[in-house]
Each structure stands twice: as C-alpha cells, then as structure tokens.
Design an enzyme around this catalytic site. Structure first.
Site: not given
Ligand code: FAD
Ligand code: NAD
Length: 400
Positions: A10-12, A37-38, A170, A314-315, A375
């Site tokens: 996984g390359a996240g 990675n995928k 967001e 991600a943090q 941000k």
């Molecule tokens: P990821 O970064 O998701 O990386 C996983 C990698 O594995 C990807 O490259 C994927 O392609 C690869 N992969 C998956 N399955 C396979 C497989 N079977 N084979 C090969 N490769 C595979 N967190 C924050 O701290 N601050 C934020 O502002 C924030 N904003 C967010 C906004 C959104 C819209 C979302 C969805 C999440 C946000 N998060 C934020 C949460 C954060 O993105 C995740 O916690 C973080 O990406 C986790 O890192 P990771 O390395 O575990 O996985």
């Molecule tokens: P989350 O778990 O934080 O929020 C999911 C929300 O969906 C909750 O409020 C929950 O009560 C609601 N929910 C659950 N089941 C439901 C249902 N059946 N009907 C209606 N509402 C329902 O998940 P997320 O927002 O996907 O975030 C995932 C992770 O990524 C979290 O750890 C979050 O902190 C992180 N993230 C961080 C940022 C940021 O720091 N800016 C941005 C995006 C995501």
C-alpha cells in the site's frame, strides 16, 4: 548473508512515508525493499472531497510513485494484494506473490456500510481517486441531463451525503460552493437543487467542538445545505434513502461517508481484527507476529486518556510510518529494543469549501480564513514530508 526482504503493501500516507524513510536509512547491501500498490501513483486521500465535488482536477491529487521514490533502492511492483499468508511469509498478489522477512501492511481503509441494505448497489462509497472521478462525472451528468429529459423527475438534482463526519462535511462544503457554477453552466434554476446531509448522531461532527460545529452548520445552511440530524439511514434504494421512521428522501446521488473499516485483505488473511483494523502492539506489530507491522487505517490504537480508539487519520498514518521504519531498521541490525508509537496530535482542521474552514490547533479554535490558511499549510506539509520542496511546489496548494 542474504539481505532481508522488506515488503510494504500500500502506497498511501503510511506506506509511501515508510518506503521513503527506509530508502534513506538502509543501504543497498542491508536490505531489499519492495513497495506494492494497486496503481503506479500515490494519491492524497485527504484531498479527495475536492475532485469528487469537481472543485479540483483529480490529477492534482496524485503523485507518480517513481517521481518520489528512489527506485534504485525501492523496487516498485504495481499489483493488487489479495491475501497475506503469514505462515509462508508471502503476500499473494493478483499477478504473482512476494516473499518477505518483514512486512508493512498499509493498505488503508474502505467505507463502512454497517450492512445497510442497498448501499453497495446504489451509493457512491469509494474514497479513491477513481471513486472521486466517478462521483464528479455523475454529478455533472445529472445537471447535463436535467434540461434534456422530457419529464425531469424528483431526485434528479437532490444530492444526499450520508454521514456528517469530517468526510461528509468536507465534501458538502465543496459541492455547495460549486452548485452556483453548475446551475449557471447547465441553465438550471438554483431552487431545483437540494443538498442534504443525513447524520445518525445527535450532532454533526460528533465529538468536535460545539461552537465550531455551529459555525460550520450555519455556513453550510447559508449555502442551501439541509441537515437531517439524529436521523439514521436505514436503507438505500434506486430512488433514494429511507431514513428515521421510514421517510424517503428521493435522490439519484447518494455519497456515502458514514465512516471506515480496515482494508478487506486484513480479514481475508485471518488476522484478529475489529472492523478490519488490527489492534497493534506499541511497536506497531500485529499481536503474535514478529515480522508484520500494521500502520495507518488498518491499525487500531487506543487513546488511553478516554479509553477509545484514535480516529484513523493521515496525521497518525504518517507518524506511524516513522516509528515503523525505525523499528524495521533496528530489527534488521539485529537489535531488539523497539520504539513505542506515541501519536502527537497537533489538531484537526476541516475545510468547508471556498475560503472557509474550521479547526482546533493545539487548544486554539480557528475558523474562516485563518482555518483555511492552516488547512492548506497542513496539506502542503504532507507533500513536503513526502517529497520535499520540489513536490510541494509542483502539487501544493498556493496561494495560501
Ligand atoms: P491510504 O492513504 O488510503 O493509502 C492506501 C493505499 O493502499 C492506496 O494507495 C491504495 O491504492 C492502496 N491499496 C488499497 N488496497 C490495495 C490492495 N488490495 N492492493 C494494493 N494496493 C492497495 N486525515 C487527516 O489526518 N487529515 C485530513 O484532513 C483528512 N482528510 C480526509 C478527507 C477525505 C475525503 C478522506 C476520505 C479521508 C481523510 N482523512 C484525513 C483520513 C486519511 O485520508 C486516512 O486516515 C489516511 O489516508 C490513511 O492512510 P493509509 O496509508 O492507511 O491509507
Ligand atoms: P466518521 O466515522 O468520522 O464519521 C461518520 C459519520 O457518519 C458519523 O458522524 C456517524 O454518526 C455517521 N453515521 C454512521 N452511520 C450512519 C447512518 N446509518 N446514517 C447516517 N449517519 C451515519 O467517518 P469519516 O467522516 O468518513 O472520517 C473517516 C476518518 O477520516 C476519521 O478518522 C476522520 O477523522 C478522518 N478525516 C479527517 C478529516 C480532517 O481532519 N479534516 C477529514 C476527513 C476525514
């Protein structure tokens, strides 16, 4: 002596940062490092709400892996991981297999659907680059089709976000900012468009600072977002969502954001897990395994102060990468005294679209332009840590 084989799956945020750190810390003769990675690119998962809503070109969120990694030191394999066979120390891929001495599992998360009927069939659930493209294209098509349908039906321009966590908020922030532009482009009266956020808990952003939640909700409502709070979604159908006591919101666009679970490979591989996340040891290894590290969204760690899991972010994934790389280097040198992982939570900042955001940094609440600036700084910092000034200048968010 044979070199140790280190495989990073996984390359996240977790995997890429581990690979970069290991490539700097280990010499050619000390280990062979493979990243699988995928795709041949890494994407900024934390930015995906922007391309999904159409406020950012998806290409901005991706970084070619070979542009960042020293490929003389890290062997990159583009493939999909299907299963980990811990007894044989093998990672099974769609098109092959990899042997490991040390494995880092950093495969991220998938959407949690809680078994709610119809989600997989009728909602957009994939928070990946391709998933974001699909949402954006669908939204644009809904607008494009509206004036070309003899009988525009209810729900065509109703957009429902399931879950008012940070992802849902967001995303609706971006989409609500883009609606006036879409209405203008496709000659659609603004009043034909409805935006809903449906949240099961008694508040949006449950657990977040109430004053900032109020600021965010007021702002989004001023852009026409309708909140349905305390309203669990029970079912998703082809025509909309069934909520609360059976009320239907008609919609052809349901964007799923009700939380995440660890990558299905975790359960498939027989690890003991909680919603696909492995409760890791303090040194980030899976319990019972000397050679398997689990980081990022696949790992579960407890915040002892409140006795609840830290939210997967991600943090934390980036911080885990550092500890994980250090521990692998120690083991590879024959050491046994490993670092314990301690998250250093600097705060949380969420964008609300446009020039708006809310957040807590340290103990300080911030909102509006200040939070928006912060941000962008956070987003740029992640690029800087990964690829230094060149990557930041190429892909970063400027002007601040
Ligand atoms: P990821 O970064 O998701 O990386 C996983 C990698 O594995 C990807 O490259 C994927 O392609 C690869 N992969 C998956 N399955 C396979 C497989 N079977 N084979 C090969 N490769 C595979 N967190 C924050 O701290 N601050 C934020 O502002 C924030 N904003 C967010 C906004 C959104 C819209 C979302 C969805 C999440 C946000 N998060 C934020 C949460 C954060 O993105 C995740 O916690 C973080 O990406 C986790 O890192 P990771 O390395 O575990 O996985
Ligand atoms: P989350 O778990 O934080 O929020 C999911 C929300 O969906 C909750 O409020 C929950 O009560 C609601 N929910 C659950 N089941 C439901 C249902 N059946 N009907 C209606 N509402 C329902 O998940 P997320 O927002 O996907 O975030 C995932 C992770 O990524 C979290 O750890 C979050 O902190 C992180 N993230 C961080 C940022 C940021 O720091 N800016 C941005 C995006 C995501």
């Amino acid at each position: 002596m044979n070199k140790a084989k280190i495989v990073i799956a996984g390359a996240g945020y977790g995997g890429m940062n581990t690979a970069v750190a290991l490539s700097k810390k280990l010499g050619h003769n000390e280990a062979s490092i493979t990243l699988v990675n995928k795709h041949d690119y890494h994407y900024q998962t934390t930015w995906l709400h922007e391309p999904a809503a159409g406020t950012m070109d998806p290409d901005r969120t991706r970084v070619k892996i070979s542009d960042v990694l020293n490929t003389n030191k890290v062997n990159f394999v583009q493939d999909e991981v299907l299963e980990i066979k811990t007894d044989d120390k093998k990672v099974m891929l769609k098109d092959g297999e990899l042997d490991y001495d040390y494995l880092v599992v950093s495969l991220g998360a998938v959407s949690e659907t809680f078994g709610i009927p119809g989600v997989h069939e009728h909602a957009f659930t994939k928070w990946t680059l391709n998933g974001a493209r699909q949402v954006k294209d669908h939204i644009d098509a809904q607008f494009a089709n509206y004036n070309n349908t003899a009988d525009p039906h209810e729900g065509m321009l109703t957009f429902v976000v399931a879950g008012a966590g940070f992802t849902g908020i967001e995303f609706i922030g971006e989409l609500s900012e883009r609606i006036p532009e879409l209405c203008k482009k496709y000659d659609v009266p603004r009043e034909k468009v409805r935006l809903f956020v449906v949240e099961a808990a008694p508040s949006a952003l449950p657990g977040f600072d109430p004053e900032l939640v109020e600021y965010g909700m007021n702002l989004l409502e001023s852009r026409g977002v309708e909140f349905k709070i305390n309203t669990p979604i029970k079912e998703v159908t082809a025509s909309g969502v069934i909520v609360g006591e059976g009320e239907e919101i008609k919609s052809e666009t349901i964007v799923w954001a009700t939380g995440v679970r660890g990558n299905p490979v975790i359960d498939q591989s027989g690890f003991e897990a909680n919603r696909g996340r492995i409760k890791v040891e303090p040194d980030l290894r899976a319990p019972g395994f000397d050679d398997v590290f689990v980081i990022g969204d696949c790992a579960l760690i407890i915040n002892e102060e409140i006795n609840r899991p830290y939210p997967p972010t991600a943090q934390i994934a980036m911080q885990m990468a550092k500890t994980c790389a250090n521990n692998i280097v120690t083991l590879n040198k024959g050491g046994s005294s490993l670092e314990s992982f301690k998250p250093d939570i600097k705060g949380t900042v969420a964008s609300l679209g446009g020039k708006e955001a809310i957040g807590v940094v340290g103990s300080k609440k911030i909102y509006g332009g200040t939070a928006n600036f912060m941000k962008k700084m956070i987003d740029n910092r992640a690029l800087f840590i990964l690829g230094g000034p060149m990557l930041t200048l190429k892909k970063g968010k400027f002007p601040l």
